[in-house]
Design an enzyme around this catalytic site. Structure first.
Site, PDB file in Angstrom:
ATOM      1  N   CYS A 256       0.975 -28.213  10.312  1.00 59.33           N
ATOM      2  CA  CYS A 256       1.889 -27.647  11.313  1.00 59.33           C
ATOM      3  C   CYS A 256       2.987 -28.584  11.803  1.00 59.33           C
ATOM      4  O   CYS A 256       4.174 -28.317  11.611  1.00 59.33           O
ATOM      5  CB  CYS A 256       1.070 -27.141  12.502  1.00 59.33           C
ATOM      6  SG  CYS A 256      -0.196 -25.929  12.064  1.00 59.33           S
TER       7      CYS A 256
ATOM      8  N   HIS B  79       5.402 -27.785  17.227  1.00 61.08           N
ATOM      9  CA  HIS B  79       3.970 -27.950  17.482  1.00 61.08           C
ATOM     10  C   HIS B  79       3.829 -28.610  18.852  1.00 61.08           C
ATOM     11  O   HIS B  79       4.456 -29.630  19.121  1.00 61.08           O
ATOM     12  CB  HIS B  79       3.320 -28.817  16.409  1.00 61.08           C
ATOM     13  CG  HIS B  79       1.828 -28.839  16.492  1.00 61.08           C
ATOM     14  ND1 HIS B  79       1.041 -27.901  15.866  1.00 61.08           N
ATOM     15  CD2 HIS B  79       0.981 -29.662  17.157  1.00 61.08           C
ATOM     16  CE1 HIS B  79      -0.231 -28.150  16.133  1.00 61.08           C
ATOM     17  NE2 HIS B  79      -0.291 -29.219  16.914  1.00 61.08           N
TER      18      HIS B  79
END
Length: 559
Positions: free
Chosen positions: A100, A154
């Site tokens: 991510c 993120h």
């Protein structure tokens, strides 16, 4: 031989194939609370642009191209398919790292992981490598009101605990309050007790706060669209959806779309015999879930029982359909507010996810199944004609409607492209100056990009005349990479901290093959030693599309 930066790194990498920043003071925004944006929006709207195209950027977590518009007819995704029917759909788009934070920092800055130097979750690029501009920052500096909802960057250290506010956003980003329960014991088991399971279909009314994170994100995005309709300034709205990221916590009704007896297993569920051990991901994150722990699977190679494999795949697809319904609600509102004639829509995922292929249940690799992503662009007047007054383009489609027609995707682009091209593409589509190409050493350059714009694919009128679109398929290459702490799978092989990285797998995907070399990597000075190759992989696309037969170091003919 050590490589000082990205440009030389990839140059040396190509050669190996042929023969077989400045610090800045950043605000302390940890624990930043979400603020109602009305007053802040009022304060920025006077300086915002009034003419041009808005941007809606939809980012999905862990979504492989498991959508009807990518040929997966089994998957019920009518709303995303409807978007695809009016878009250019890239069939061969690839992320630069299949995890991510590194992937999102890469495509939101337009730079590869070896330039951001973000390989894990514990580095903020503005301090760690360079003060690189981001896509929303660039739009903000060009007069747009920039808004963030859900998981865009993120969260955490990699975005300064603020989703890069105030640099990237006009107002503090929104995170759904119910996401705090994602890993809590909210899954009712057969014993009627609550567990922290991987497979977690739920009754939404019984959930903490009576909702789910992606539902809250859709509601906030809708509210902001309604606000922007009144504000009348140009907006850049990024909406990040969490599903189908694990755990698979979704409204239980969506499970009914995928009867377990109809769910097939992966076509290649075995670990390939020629797979280097360094390339294997032991999928440690799902092993932490209570229902997986109860299976008592050996680490790292123990297979999951077939019946449970079906349940994982069932819940992944159900999560995709749940996601589709939320995207449908969002696009329906965009349409209802008459934004569909002046808003660019980009839809993508940060990376893929293995559903049992190669015996893996995760991202964390260089395989196509982990790096290939959905990517599509809708541009009014280019990918689809403008709508007439009262005409609906993105009316909500109920995924439970059995008579919903299978949408025919719009223009299909087969060329290999990379997510690092998102920055220049959105800039060009919106009429902004495309950031310049990055120089050889760009750590001190705030605004530049390491990928080409894909906008040329979206102009149908000049499609055949565009020299870029008629380039030979062999001219297109997509690069990915993944770090490892050791040559054999261990507890932190999937997500090693920077200090623990000892090997980097550099991979290039062409129309003909995927080639990967795993080389020694120094996490202190960020150098790769291509004379110290730990392992290699070579897969030929035509005869081995699932990448099960490694021909690296083999002297026999291919396939």
């Amino acid at each position: 031989m050590t490589l000082p930066n990205l440009g030389l790194l990839w140059l040396r990498f190509a050669v190996s194939l042929a023969i077989a920043p400045s610090l800045l003071s950043v605000p302390t925004t940890e624990g930043l609370e979400y603020m109602e944006p009305e007053d802040l929006l009022e304060s920025v709207r006077n300086s915002s642009l009034k003419d041009g195209l808005n941007v809606l950027l939809i980012i999905v977590d862990d979504l492989r191209p498991a959508l009807g518009c990518y040929g997966e007819d089994f998957v019920k995704s009518p709303n995303i398919d409807q978007l695809a029917s009016h878009s250019v759909v890239f069939q061969n788009a690839f992320a630069q790292q299949a995890v991510c934070a590194p992937s999102r920092v890469s495509f939101l800055t337009g730079r590869r992981p070896d330039t951001t130097r973000v390989y894990d979750f514990n580095s903020y690029w503005r301090v760690h490598s360079g003060n690189y501009s981001t896509i929303p920052q660039y739009f903000k500096e060009n007069g747009y009101i920039t808004l963030s909802v859900g998981k865009v960057f993120h969260p955490g250290i990699s975005s300064n605990h603020s989703d890069d506010f105030p640099y990237s956003w006009s107002v503090p980003p929104f995170h759904p309050s119910s996401e705090r329960y994602e890993n809590s014991k909210t899954c009712k088991g057969q014993d009627e007790e609550l567990h922290a399971n991987l497979i977690c279909p739920v009754d939404v009314d019984e959930m903490p706060e009576g909702t789910l994170p992606d539902k809250q994100s859709t509601e906030e995005a809708i509210r902001l669209l309604q606000k922007m309709k009144k504000t009348k300034g140009l907006f850049f709205l990024a909406v990040g959806y969490h599903k189908p990221h694990i755990p698979f916590r979704y409204p239980k009704d969506f499970q009914k779309l995928y009867p377990l007896e109809n769910v097939t297993l992966a076509p290649d569920p075995q670990i390939p015999g020629g797979l280097p051990l360094v390339a294997y991901t032991p999928w440690m994150d799902i092993r932490k879930r209570e229902d997986v722990q109860a299976l008592n699977i050996s680490v790292p190679y123990g297979p999951i029982p077939k019946e449970f494999q079906r349940k994982i795949r069932q819940s992944y697809f159900a999560s995709v359909s749940y996601l589709d319904s939320e995207v449908g609600r969002l696009l329906d509102t965009l349409d209802e507010l008459q934004f569909s004639n002046n808003t660019i829509i980009a839809f993508l995922s940060d990376h893929g996810w293995s559903l049992g292929e190669h015996g893996e249940w995760a991202k964390y690799s260089n395989y196509d199944v982990a790096t290939r992503v959905p990517l599509m662009f809708y541009v009014p007047g280019k990918t689809a004609p403008f709508t007439f007054p009262g005409e609906r383009r993105f009316a909500y489609i109920d995924p439970f409607d059995s008579i919903a027609e299978l949408m025919i995707p719009g223009k299909q682009a087969e060329e290999l492209v990379e997510l690092v091209s998102l920055f220049p593409t959105l800039s060009e589509l919106a009429g902004l100056t495309i950031p310049p190409c990055c120089p050889y050493d760009s750590f001190d350059v705030e605004l530049c990009r390491e990928g080409p714009s894909l906008a040329r694919f979206l102009n149908f009128a000049t499609w055949e005349k565009d020299p870029y679109s008629t380039r030979k398929p062999s001219d297109f290459v997509a690069y990915s990479q993944y770090p490892r702490p050791s040559d054999t799978p261990q507890w932190n092989s999937d997500e090693p901290d920077l200090k623990d990285i000892k090997i980097m797998g550099y991979s290039m995907r062409t129309i003909d093959y995927r080639f990967t070399v795993w080389v020694t990597f120094d996490p202190v000075n960020f150098t790769a030693n291509f004379t110290d190759i730990h392992a290699g992989e070579l897969y030929f696309v035509d005869c081995d599309p699932l990448q099960d037969h490694n021909f690296y170091n083999q002297t026999l003919g291919i396939c």
